[in-house]
Design a protein around this motif. Structure first.
Motif, PDB file in Angstrom:
ATOM      1  N   ILE A   1      39.549  57.415 -30.229  1.00  0.00           N
ATOM      2  CA  ILE A   1      39.099  57.641 -28.860  1.00  0.00           C
ATOM      3  C   ILE A   1      38.067  58.763 -28.813  1.00  0.00           C
ATOM      4  O   ILE A   1      37.027  58.654 -28.159  1.00  0.00           O
ATOM      5  CB  ILE A   1      40.298  57.975 -27.952  1.00  0.00           C
ATOM      6  CG1 ILE A   1      41.234  56.766 -27.843  1.00  0.00           C
ATOM      7  CG2 ILE A   1      39.822  58.397 -26.556  1.00  0.00           C
ATOM      8  CD1 ILE A   1      42.538  57.058 -27.123  1.00  0.00           C
ATOM      9  N   GLY A   2      38.335  59.853 -29.525  1.00  0.00           N
ATOM     10  CA  GLY A   2      37.385  60.964 -29.565  1.00  0.00           C
ATOM     11  C   GLY A   2      36.070  60.583 -30.211  1.00  0.00           C
ATOM     12  O   GLY A   2      34.997  61.019 -29.765  1.00  0.00           O
ATOM     13  N   LEU A   3      36.133  59.745 -31.240  1.00  0.00           N
ATOM     14  CA  LEU A   3      34.911  59.334 -31.947  1.00  0.00           C
ATOM     15  C   LEU A   3      34.029  58.427 -31.088  1.00  0.00           C
ATOM     16  O   LEU A   3      32.836  58.298 -31.359  1.00  0.00           O
ATOM     17  CB  LEU A   3      35.284  58.617 -33.245  1.00  0.00           C
ATOM     18  CG  LEU A   3      35.865  59.506 -34.352  1.00  0.00           C
ATOM     19  CD1 LEU A   3      36.346  58.656 -35.526  1.00  0.00           C
ATOM     20  CD2 LEU A   3      34.847  60.532 -34.826  1.00  0.00           C
ATOM     21  N   SER A   4      34.601  57.828 -30.060  1.00  0.00           N
ATOM     22  CA  SER A   4      33.779  57.017 -29.160  1.00  0.00           C
ATOM     23  C   SER A   4      32.886  57.898 -28.293  1.00  0.00           C
ATOM     24  O   SER A   4      31.882  57.439 -27.754  1.00  0.00           O
ATOM     25  CB  SER A   4      34.672  56.144 -28.273  1.00  0.00           C
ATOM     26  OG  SER A   4      35.457  56.951 -27.408  1.00  0.00           O
ATOM     27  N   ASP A   5      33.234  59.187 -28.161  1.00  0.00           N
ATOM     28  CA  ASP A   5      32.440  60.137 -27.384  1.00  0.00           C
ATOM     29  C   ASP A   5      31.461  60.901 -28.279  1.00  0.00           C
ATOM     30  O   ASP A   5      30.265  60.982 -27.998  1.00  0.00           O
ATOM     31  CB  ASP A   5      33.367  61.111 -26.654  1.00  0.00           C
ATOM     32  CG  ASP A   5      32.610  62.087 -25.771  1.00  0.00           C
ATOM     33  OD1 ASP A   5      31.634  61.669 -25.120  1.00  0.00           O
ATOM     34  OD2 ASP A   5      32.996  63.278 -25.737  1.00  0.00           O
ATOM     35  N   ILE A   6      31.969  61.473 -29.348  1.00  0.00           N
ATOM     36  CA  ILE A   6      31.137  62.163 -30.349  1.00  0.00           C
ATOM     37  C   ILE A   6      31.328  61.431 -31.672  1.00  0.00           C
ATOM     38  O   ILE A   6      32.346  61.602 -32.339  1.00  0.00           O
ATOM     39  CB  ILE A   6      31.519  63.645 -30.509  1.00  0.00           C
ATOM     40  CG1 ILE A   6      31.325  64.394 -29.198  1.00  0.00           C
ATOM     41  CG2 ILE A   6      30.683  64.289 -31.622  1.00  0.00           C
ATOM     42  CD1 ILE A   6      29.890  64.506 -28.734  1.00  0.00           C
TER      43      ILE A   6
END
Length: 288
Positions: A171-176
């Motif tokens: 989920i975090g990697l979809s933002d950064i």
């Protein structure tokens, strides 16, 4: 075929398999909790030294940074503490065996919350790999129990921490979209958490007690850095259902390293059968 994420997933499994041997060496002369702190802090220092080459420091005020920060409260700190205590109490074989369940902790949330693809072939592949990984770690000797049953919560906790955190990282990697940044934040927060635990348990005086143990756990920290980087890249490029089962091949790699490098394992026809199961399971997952 998802060959690039598969490569990173298998690389993570190999690095985690190698890690077990170095942690075993470190535990010969070092306290498990102190060893976990040294390992995670060495990982963080290594990543910070190289960070100007790989990250944008404005990322620290992003939503992804908060996700990685919250994840770092549990991983790799919880997983490392549980793993080193598990190795010390039940041995590396059983610790590795229960680590084979991590893909199931990871795949469930990835499928139902992130909508990652799955199917009959994926399930069969994961089952074949899990059976193979369990067989690789269990033997007549390793089944002789000299510890209370509750101690199994240690390797199970390490497995749960490694598995459940992977969908959250996705989920975090979809933002950064930076696995390096994710690994850096995870390691840094976990280092702080472990440092606080050391202070409250009055074990800071043990940090320099064994130069040999310090050396082995420092090396294990750098290996772990590459291992977590690899699994995060596999998650980023191919998804959790690819990364989790391939990253869980650590017991097979640990066995191979033990035979070819550390000379503390023996291979036989049983291991060939196990290898066939794991390879077949991996192929089914990658080609699903």
């Amino acid at each position: 075929m998802d060959l690039i994420p598969a490569f990173f997933g298998l690389s993570a499994g190999a690095l985690f398999g190698l890690l077990i041997h170095f942690q075993r060496r470190g535990l010969e002369t070092y306290d498990p909790l102190v060893g976990a702190f040294i390992s995670v802090s060495a990982m963080s220092i290594f990543l910070w030294v190289l960070s100007p080459l790989f990250i944008d420091f404005s990322w620290f005020v992003s939503k992804a940074a908060l996700i990685f920060f919250l994840s770092g409260l549990f991983f790799p700190a919880t997983a490392q503490v549980a793993q080193v205590f598990s190795i010390a109490r039940v041995g590396p074989a059983l610790t590795s065996a229960i680590g084979a369940f991590a893909p199931f902790f990871a795949a469930g949330p990835a499928i139902f919350l992130l909508g990652e693809p799955w199917g009959f072939q994926l399930i069969i592949g994961m089952l074949l790999m899990t059976i193979g990984l369990l067989l690789s770690a269990f033997s007549t000797k390793s089944l002789k129990r000299t510890w209370p049953v509750w101690v199994l919560l240690l390797p199970l906790g390490a497995s749960l921490a490694r598995g459940i955190i992977q969908p959250i990282i996705k989920i975090g990697l979809s933002d950064i979209p930076s696995p390096y940044f994710a690994t850096l934040v995870l390691g840094s927060v976990s280092t702080f958490i472990l440092a606080v635990i050391l202070v409250f348990t009055n074990k800071t005086n043990l940090l320099l007690k064994s130069p040999k143990g310090l050396k082995w756990f420092t090396i294990s920290g750098i290996i772990n850095a590459f291992g977590i980087l690899s699994i995060n890249y596999a998650i980023f490029l191919g998804g959790v259902v690819i990364a989790a089962p391939l990253g869980a091949t650590a017991p097979i790699w640990a066995l191979l390293f033990g035979f070819f490098i550390f000379k503390n394992e023996q291979l036989n026809s049983r291991h060939i059968f196990i290898a066939i199961l794991v390879v077949l399971g991996s192929v089914l997952i990658v080609t699903r």
